[in-house]
Scaffold this motif. Structure first.
Motif, PDB file in Angstrom:
ATOM      1  N   LEU A 558       0.830  -1.201   0.000  1.00 50.12           N
ATOM      2  CA  LEU A 558       0.000   0.000   0.000  1.00 50.12           C
ATOM      3  C   LEU A 558       0.869   1.257   0.000  1.00 50.12           C
ATOM      4  CD1 LEU A 558      -2.731   1.420   0.228  1.00 50.12           C
ATOM      5  CD2 LEU A 558      -2.598   1.126   2.717  1.00 50.12           C
ATOM      6  N   VAL A 559       1.961   1.232   0.754  1.00 53.35           N
ATOM      7  CA  VAL A 559       2.872   2.385   0.785  1.00 53.35           C
ATOM      8  C   VAL A 559       3.452   2.644  -0.601  1.00 53.35           C
ATOM      9  CG1 VAL A 559       5.069   3.216   1.691  1.00 53.35           C
ATOM     10  CG2 VAL A 559       3.415   2.146   3.225  1.00 53.35           C
ATOM     11  N   TYR A 560       3.887   1.584  -1.294  1.00 54.25           N
ATOM     12  CA  TYR A 560       4.448   1.757  -2.639  1.00 54.25           C
ATOM     13  C   TYR A 560       3.393   2.262  -3.624  1.00 54.25           C
ATOM     14  CZ  TYR A 560       8.530  -0.799  -0.940  1.00 54.25           C
ATOM     15  OH  TYR A 560       9.649  -1.195  -0.243  1.00 54.25           O
ATOM     16  N   THR A 561       2.176   1.780  -3.468  1.00 57.89           N
ATOM     17  CA  THR A 561       1.103   2.236  -4.367  1.00 57.89           C
ATOM     18  C   THR A 561       0.807   3.715  -4.170  1.00 57.89           C
ATOM     19  OG1 THR A 561       0.114   0.020  -4.312  1.00 57.89           O
ATOM     20  CG2 THR A 561      -1.272   1.838  -5.077  1.00 57.89           C
ATOM     21  N   VAL A 562       0.714   4.117  -2.905  1.00 58.16           N
ATOM     22  CA  VAL A 562       0.454   5.536  -2.612  1.00 58.16           C
ATOM     23  C   VAL A 562       1.611   6.402  -3.093  1.00 58.16           C
ATOM     24  CG1 VAL A 562       0.235   7.193  -0.731  1.00 58.16           C
ATOM     25  CG2 VAL A 562      -1.094   5.077  -0.680  1.00 58.16           C
ATOM     26  N   SER A 563       2.838   5.932  -2.905  1.00 64.95           N
ATOM     27  CA  SER A 563       4.008   6.702  -3.325  1.00 64.95           C
ATOM     28  C   SER A 563       4.085   6.842  -4.838  1.00 64.95           C
ATOM     29  CB  SER A 563       5.287   6.038  -2.798  1.00 64.95           C
ATOM     30  OG  SER A 563       5.268   5.967  -1.388  1.00 64.95           O
ATOM     31  N   PHE A 564       3.460   5.946  -5.566  1.00 65.93           N
ATOM     32  CA  PHE A 564       3.389   6.071  -7.020  1.00 65.93           C
ATOM     33  C   PHE A 564       2.251   7.002  -7.451  1.00 65.93           C
ATOM     34  CE2 PHE A 564       1.344   4.606 -10.949  1.00 65.93           C
ATOM     35  CZ  PHE A 564       2.361   4.852 -11.862  1.00 65.93           C
ATOM     36  N   LEU A 565       1.126   6.918  -6.754  1.00 67.59           N
ATOM     37  CA  LEU A 565      -0.047   7.701  -7.162  1.00 67.59           C
ATOM     38  C   LEU A 565       0.091   9.182  -6.820  1.00 67.59           C
ATOM     39  CD1 LEU A 565      -2.947   5.259  -6.188  1.00 67.59           C
ATOM     40  CD2 LEU A 565      -2.044   5.739  -8.470  1.00 67.59           C
ATOM     41  N   LEU A 566       0.755   9.504  -5.727  1.00 67.76           N
ATOM     42  CA  LEU A 566       0.870  10.905  -5.334  1.00 67.76           C
ATOM     43  C   LEU A 566       1.645  11.740  -6.361  1.00 67.76           C
ATOM     44  CD1 LEU A 566       1.384  10.700  -1.456  1.00 67.76           C
ATOM     45  CD2 LEU A 566      -0.638  11.455  -2.713  1.00 67.76           C
ATOM     46  N   PRO A 567       2.821  11.316  -6.852  1.00 66.82           N
ATOM     47  CA  PRO A 567       3.477  12.101  -7.912  1.00 66.82           C
ATOM     48  C   PRO A 567       2.643  12.176  -9.190  1.00 66.82           C
ATOM     49  CG  PRO A 567       5.050  10.613  -6.879  1.00 66.82           C
ATOM     50  CD  PRO A 567       3.696  10.216  -6.382  1.00 66.82           C
ATOM     51  N   VAL A 568       1.886  11.116  -9.489  1.00 72.77           N
ATOM     52  CA  VAL A 568       1.012  11.162 -10.671  1.00 72.77           C
ATOM     53  C   VAL A 568      -0.039  12.251 -10.490  1.00 72.77           C
ATOM     54  CG1 VAL A 568      -0.702   9.879 -11.995  1.00 72.77           C
ATOM     55  CG2 VAL A 568       1.417   8.752 -11.279  1.00 72.77           C
ATOM     56  N   ALA A 569      -0.621  12.324  -9.286  1.00 72.30           N
ATOM     57  CA  ALA A 569      -1.595  13.378  -9.014  1.00 72.30           C
ATOM     58  C   ALA A 569      -0.955  14.757  -9.108  1.00 72.30           C
ATOM     59  CB  ALA A 569      -2.212  13.176  -7.630  1.00 72.30           C
ATOM     60  N   TYR A 570       0.295  14.866  -8.705  1.00 70.81           N
ATOM     61  CA  TYR A 570       1.009  16.142  -8.804  1.00 70.81           C
ATOM     62  C   TYR A 570       1.180  16.554 -10.263  1.00 70.81           C
ATOM     63  CZ  TYR A 570       4.654  19.625  -7.903  1.00 70.81           C
ATOM     64  OH  TYR A 570       5.382  20.785  -7.838  1.00 70.81           O
ATOM     65  N   ILE A 571       1.543  15.618 -11.102  1.00 70.58           N
ATOM     66  CA  ILE A 571       1.709  15.909 -12.539  1.00 70.58           C
ATOM     67  C   ILE A 571       0.378  16.296 -13.161  1.00 70.58           C
ATOM     68  CG2 ILE A 571       2.360  14.910 -14.759  1.00 70.58           C
ATOM     69  CD1 ILE A 571       4.385  13.177 -13.260  1.00 70.58           C
ATOM     70  N   ILE A 572      -0.686  15.597 -12.773  1.00 70.34           N
ATOM     71  CA  ILE A 572      -2.016  15.951 -13.288  1.00 70.34           C
ATOM     72  C   ILE A 572      -2.392  17.364 -12.846  1.00 70.34           C
ATOM     73  CG2 ILE A 572      -4.467  15.371 -13.168  1.00 70.34           C
ATOM     74  CD1 ILE A 572      -3.665  12.449 -12.934  1.00 70.34           C
ATOM     75  N   GLY A 573      -2.058  17.723 -11.617  1.00 67.00           N
ATOM     76  CA  GLY A 573      -2.312  19.081 -11.158  1.00 67.00           C
ATOM     77  C   GLY A 573      -1.557  20.109 -11.968  1.00 67.00           C
ATOM     78  N   LEU A 574      -0.314  19.785 -12.355  1.00 66.86           N
ATOM     79  CA  LEU A 574       0.450  20.685 -13.211  1.00 66.86           C
ATOM     80  C   LEU A 574      -0.237  20.879 -14.559  1.00 66.86           C
ATOM     81  CD1 LEU A 574       4.139  19.506 -12.605  1.00 66.86           C
ATOM     82  CD2 LEU A 574       3.119  21.653 -11.874  1.00 66.86           C
ATOM     83  N   ILE A 575      -0.655  19.781 -15.167  1.00 66.05           N
ATOM     84  CA  ILE A 575      -1.308  19.875 -16.480  1.00 66.05           C
ATOM     85  C   ILE A 575      -2.622  20.637 -16.372  1.00 66.05           C
ATOM     86  CG2 ILE A 575      -2.312  18.535 -18.364  1.00 66.05           C
ATOM     87  CD1 ILE A 575      -0.330  16.302 -17.686  1.00 66.05           C
ATOM     88  N   PHE A 576      -3.362  20.394 -15.316  1.00 63.53           N
ATOM     89  CA  PHE A 576      -4.669  21.041 -15.159  1.00 63.53           C
ATOM     90  C   PHE A 576      -4.529  22.546 -14.985  1.00 63.53           C
ATOM     91  CE2 PHE A 576      -8.094  22.587 -12.429  1.00 63.53           C
ATOM     92  CZ  PHE A 576      -9.214  22.159 -13.136  1.00 63.53           C
ATOM     93  N   THR A 577      -3.612  22.970 -14.107  1.00 60.90           N
ATOM     94  CA  THR A 577      -3.510  24.395 -13.790  1.00 60.90           C
ATOM     95  C   THR A 577      -2.699  25.184 -14.806  1.00 60.90           C
ATOM     96  OG1 THR A 577      -1.607  23.904 -12.372  1.00 60.90           O
ATOM     97  CG2 THR A 577      -3.779  23.999 -11.331  1.00 60.90           C
ATOM     98  N   LEU A 578      -1.781  24.529 -15.506  1.00 62.47           N
ATOM     99  CA  LEU A 578      -0.902  25.263 -16.408  1.00 62.47           C
ATOM    100  C   LEU A 578      -1.256  25.104 -17.876  1.00 62.47           C
ATOM    101  CD1 LEU A 578       2.543  24.491 -14.723  1.00 62.47           C
ATOM    102  CD2 LEU A 578       1.042  26.452 -14.365  1.00 62.47           C
ATOM    103  N   LYS A 579      -2.056  24.093 -18.198  1.00 59.08           N
ATOM    104  CA  LYS A 579      -2.335  23.856 -19.615  1.00 59.08           C
ATOM    105  C   LYS A 579      -3.826  23.890 -19.914  1.00 59.08           C
ATOM    106  CE  LYS A 579      -0.439  22.951 -23.624  1.00 59.08           C
ATOM    107  NZ  LYS A 579       0.493  23.923 -24.245  1.00 59.08           N
ATOM    108  N   THR A 580      -4.544  22.886 -19.468  1.00 64.46           N
ATOM    109  CA  THR A 580      -5.938  22.751 -19.904  1.00 64.46           C
ATOM    110  C   THR A 580      -6.862  23.763 -19.248  1.00 64.46           C
ATOM    111  OG1 THR A 580      -6.382  21.092 -18.185  1.00 64.46           O
ATOM    112  CG2 THR A 580      -5.583  20.293 -20.318  1.00 64.46           C
TER     113      THR A 580
END
Length: 760
Positions: A558-580
């Motif tokens: 579960l720790v490894y899964t969360v550690s993978f999903l959190l940076p993905v959410a960060y990248i999505i936040g970048l795309i959402f706020t800076l691009k789309t």
């Protein structure tokens, strides 16, 4: 610069402090050049009809980024003046910048994931600075009209801190010079200077010789002119007299009456006997006054005396009162004239674009490394002193790292800026966390792992509660009520919920399925039978090898899964706020070139900024190593919980530059950026720093487990809920800020009285 333009730029000292490009308007009208300089996007209907816009993709990514261009005719503008702040009349954020580099830096402040930076990365035209700031950089060789009182608290403090012993030093040197007989002229000079430095305010030291009329020898009270101003028309504006200074007539020069200065025996006797003693006195006074920052005028006075006045022929020096009218029969050169020893605005003073506090704290880095690595046996400094100096060294290094990131991002495109911010944005905290985990693993000290978790939680709480709260209080006291973009704040709030939910998911999972294990259990009746009630201590959920299946088969994946999903959410936040969905911020940059200043001169070039970033990172690692090496005596204090040390000192000291940036934004009525400062750091802690620590532990096992204690869990969840409730209406005032700060202090009290974690 025309008189009309200059008059439009004048402001009161309070409203104009550190204001590089305030609106210069009179009667609500802007003339053509000024309109080109201060274009805004949020205008009234008549201005929108008159202005034209052109697409400017180089300043901000994505569609909808325009640079308004105003016609040269008179246009009515109703907007509030403040420096590099946004104006929000129709939910549009307009940034005014002096040049393209500054425009990029200001635009980066609004970009999600970019470090917010207030200080300028380019040199600002001196004539565009406020009168208060100009005074900070003025030399003390200009006699200006002065109508205020000379007996002030700052001047009295000067006498107590510097004046009496500097004067005493001159008195002793004067006696020494009189004893030598040959140095009697220098003895008289030191006698005069002894009285001068006891109370130098309202007095001036003037040069009578060296190309100046010799008739001044008969008139000790002569008209004074600045040193080296006549023959240097291109001199820096700092050395030029103000327009209000009195004109000085040109007079005939007289022939010299003495031998050349460097051909006298008395000169070399002075340089061997008297001058070295005064070098010690003035150097000490200069160092102390410079370190105190607000007494920098005293440092300037001592430095100028040491470098210029004491190397002149004594018969060419005269001490007189600045305010007394001089005879019209001669003229002199003003060498030194000071009215005040203290100026509270010197916190704005910079050296090569670097704030004076960061400059003064830089030697602390060298001191901490020397005593940390040379004095291994604690013979010259205790562990507590080494820990304090190493922690204090983090403050200037954090500033230099932030300045380097802002400089590179402002001079580069979006991709390079994003990489630099992602790479170095969290380097300050990561160096300490990794160093502490490595040292704890090697020493078998599980307490350092708990300190790292406390520091992570403390950074999260400080950025969610304290930074927004203190900015709301200071901004609310000055501007009564401030508004911000509630939709952009909602994006940050959503990311905070995702961050906290992801980080504490393994903790909630372990509490739901873990086995509660308690130590030191005793029967309440005094026996050890299996019946009756028991009193247990040190209860915790067993996640060690005794419960191998739960931890390794369920919690760790579960720790490894969360550690993978959190940076993905960060990248999505970048795309959402800076691009789309960049229209959420709707940032417009109105770039106006100041007349006569074409092109920006950056303080740090990209390569210089990169070199400073690398050096500061290496020094940060060394200071973090010294901190963790000497932290154990601090943790052994019986009256202070280790939790409290982690959530306060280790968590908030690296964020001091960010706190200062947030306060400066709030003072300029830009509470939106003040709130983004804390939110950005909190999101990076959860979505970048913690996953990186998990990744580091996966490759090099240091025993870091992403499971927090109950106090960390509930304090973080409560803080996120509270701050989202505060941000809902898009308004802020000092009462809301007080609520956040009070809650933060309550949580700190809880940590202070909490028992130490297991293993400490």
């Amino acid at each position: 610069m025309s008189i009309d333009t200059e008059s439009r730029r004048r402001r009161s000292p309070i409203d104009s402090q550190d204001s590089p490009w305030d609106q210069d308007h009179r009667g609500g009208h802007l003339h053509g050049p000024m309109c080109d300089r201060l274009c805004v996007a949020s205008l009234h209907s008549e201005l929108r009809d008159a202005c034209t816009t052109s697409l400017s993709p180089s300043l901000l990514p994505g569609p909808g980024v325009y640079t308004p261009k105003c016609p040269s005719t008179h246009t009515r503008l109703s907007a509030h003046a403040s420096d590099d702040v946004w104006e929000d009349a129709t939910n549009k954020t307009t940034i005014r910048a002096e040049n393209e580099v500054e425009a990029n830096k200001l635009a980066n402040n609004y970009r999600f994931g970019f470090r917010k930076w207030k200080s300028h990365v380019t040199e600002r035209p001196f004539e565009d600075r406020s009168d208060v700031v100009k005074e900070l950089y003025s030399e003390l060789n200009v006699i200006k009209p002065h109508t205020g009182h000379l007996i002030t608290c700052g001047n009295v403090v000067y006498v107590l801190l510097f004046g009496w012993w500097v004067s005493l030093g001159y008195l002793l040197v004067s006696i020494l010079m009189f004893i030598t007989i040959i140095e009697v002229p220098y003895g008289k000079m030191c006698w005069k200077l002894s009285w001068y430095f006891l109370w130098p305010f309202g007095k001036s030291i003037q040069e009578l010789g060296g190309g100046v009329g010799r008739c001044c020898g008969r008139f000790p009270h002569c008209e004074a002119i600045p040193e080296d101003v006549e023959d240097n028309e291109d001199a820096s504006p700092i050395l030029l007299p103000s327009p209000t200074e009195e004109p000085i007539p040109d007079l005939l020069q007289g022939p010299p009456q003495h031998k050349p200065y460097w051909h006298r025996v008395s000169t070399y006797v002075w340089l061997l006997l008297g001058y070295p003693l005064l070098v010690v006195v003035h150097s000490l006074a200069c160092l102390i006054s410079w370190l105190l920052v607000f007494t920098i005028p005293v440092a300037k006075m001592n430095a100028r005396t040491l470098a210029s006045i004491l190397l002149m022929p004594p018969e060419n020096l005269s001490v007189s009162t600045c305010s007394k009218r001089k005879p019209q029969g001669c003229e002199t050169r003003a060498l030194l004239c000071c009215y005040h020893a203290v100026n509270w605005y010197y916190y704005k003073y910079t050296v090569d674009g670097i704030n004076v506090f960061a400059v003064n704290l830089l030697p602390l880095v060298i001191v901490s490394l020397v005593i940390g690595y040379v004095d291994k046996g604690n013979q010259f400094a205790s562990s507590e002193v080494k820990f304090a100096t190493a922690v204090g060294s983090i403050i200037p290094l954090s500033y230099y790292i932030g300045m380097g990131i802002a400089s590179i991002s402002a001079q580069s495109n979006f991709a390079v800026g994003a990489v630099v911010n992602a790479t170095f944005g969290s380097i300050t905290e990561m160096t300490f966390y990794i160093t502490a985990l490595l040292r704890g693993h090697r020493a078998g000290n599980a307490c350092l792992q708990e300190i790292v978790k406390s520091a992570l939680t403390g950074t999260l709480l400080g950025c969610i509660l304290f930074i927004p709260g203190i900015c709301m209080i200071i901004g609310g006291l000055r501007h009564r009520e401030q508004r911000f973009n509630s939709r952009s704040a909602g994006v940050s709030s959503a990311l905070l919920f995702i961050s906290v939910g992801g980080v504490f998911a393994p903790t909630l999972f372990s509490k739901a399925y873990g086995n509660l294990v308690c130590d030191n259990c005793t029967n309440s009746t005094g026996g050890n039978t299996t019946s009756g009630s028991f009193v247990c201590r040190n209860c915790h959920y067993d996640l060690s090898e005794n419960n191998y299946t739960l931890f390794h088969s369920h919690i760790q994946p579960l720790v490894y899964t969360v550690s993978f999903l959190l940076p993905v959410a960060y990248i999505i936040g970048l795309i959402f706020t800076l691009k789309t969905h960049s229209h959420i911020y709707d940032i417009h940059v109105g770039e106006g070139q100041v007349t006569g200043h074409h092109g920006a001169v950056v303080h740090w070039s990209r390569w210089r900024a990169l070199a400073i970033l690398i050096i500061a990172t290496l020094l940060m690692s060394a200071c973090a190593d010294v901190t963790t090496e000497h932290i154990q005596p601090i943790l052994s204090q019986p009256n202070i919980s280790q939790y409290f040390i982690g959530v306060t000192v280790l968590a908030m000291v690296p964020e001091i530059p960010e706190i200062v940036n947030g306060i400066q934004f709030a003072l300029q009525n830009n509470i939106s950026l003040s709130l983004e400062v804390g939110s950005c750091i909190a999101v990076q802690v959860c979505m970048l720093q913690i996953p990186l620590l998990v990744l580091f532990n996966a490759f090099y096992d240091v025993g870091f487990v992403l499971i927090f204690c109950d106090l960390h869990l509930w304090a973080s969840i409560f803080s996120v809920v509270l701050v989202n409730y505060i941000f809902m209406d898009g308004k802020s005032d000092y009462f809301q800020g007080t609520a956040l700060v009070v809650v933060y202090l309550i949580l700190l009290a809880s940590y202070f009285f909490a028992p130490s974690p297991a293993g400490c």
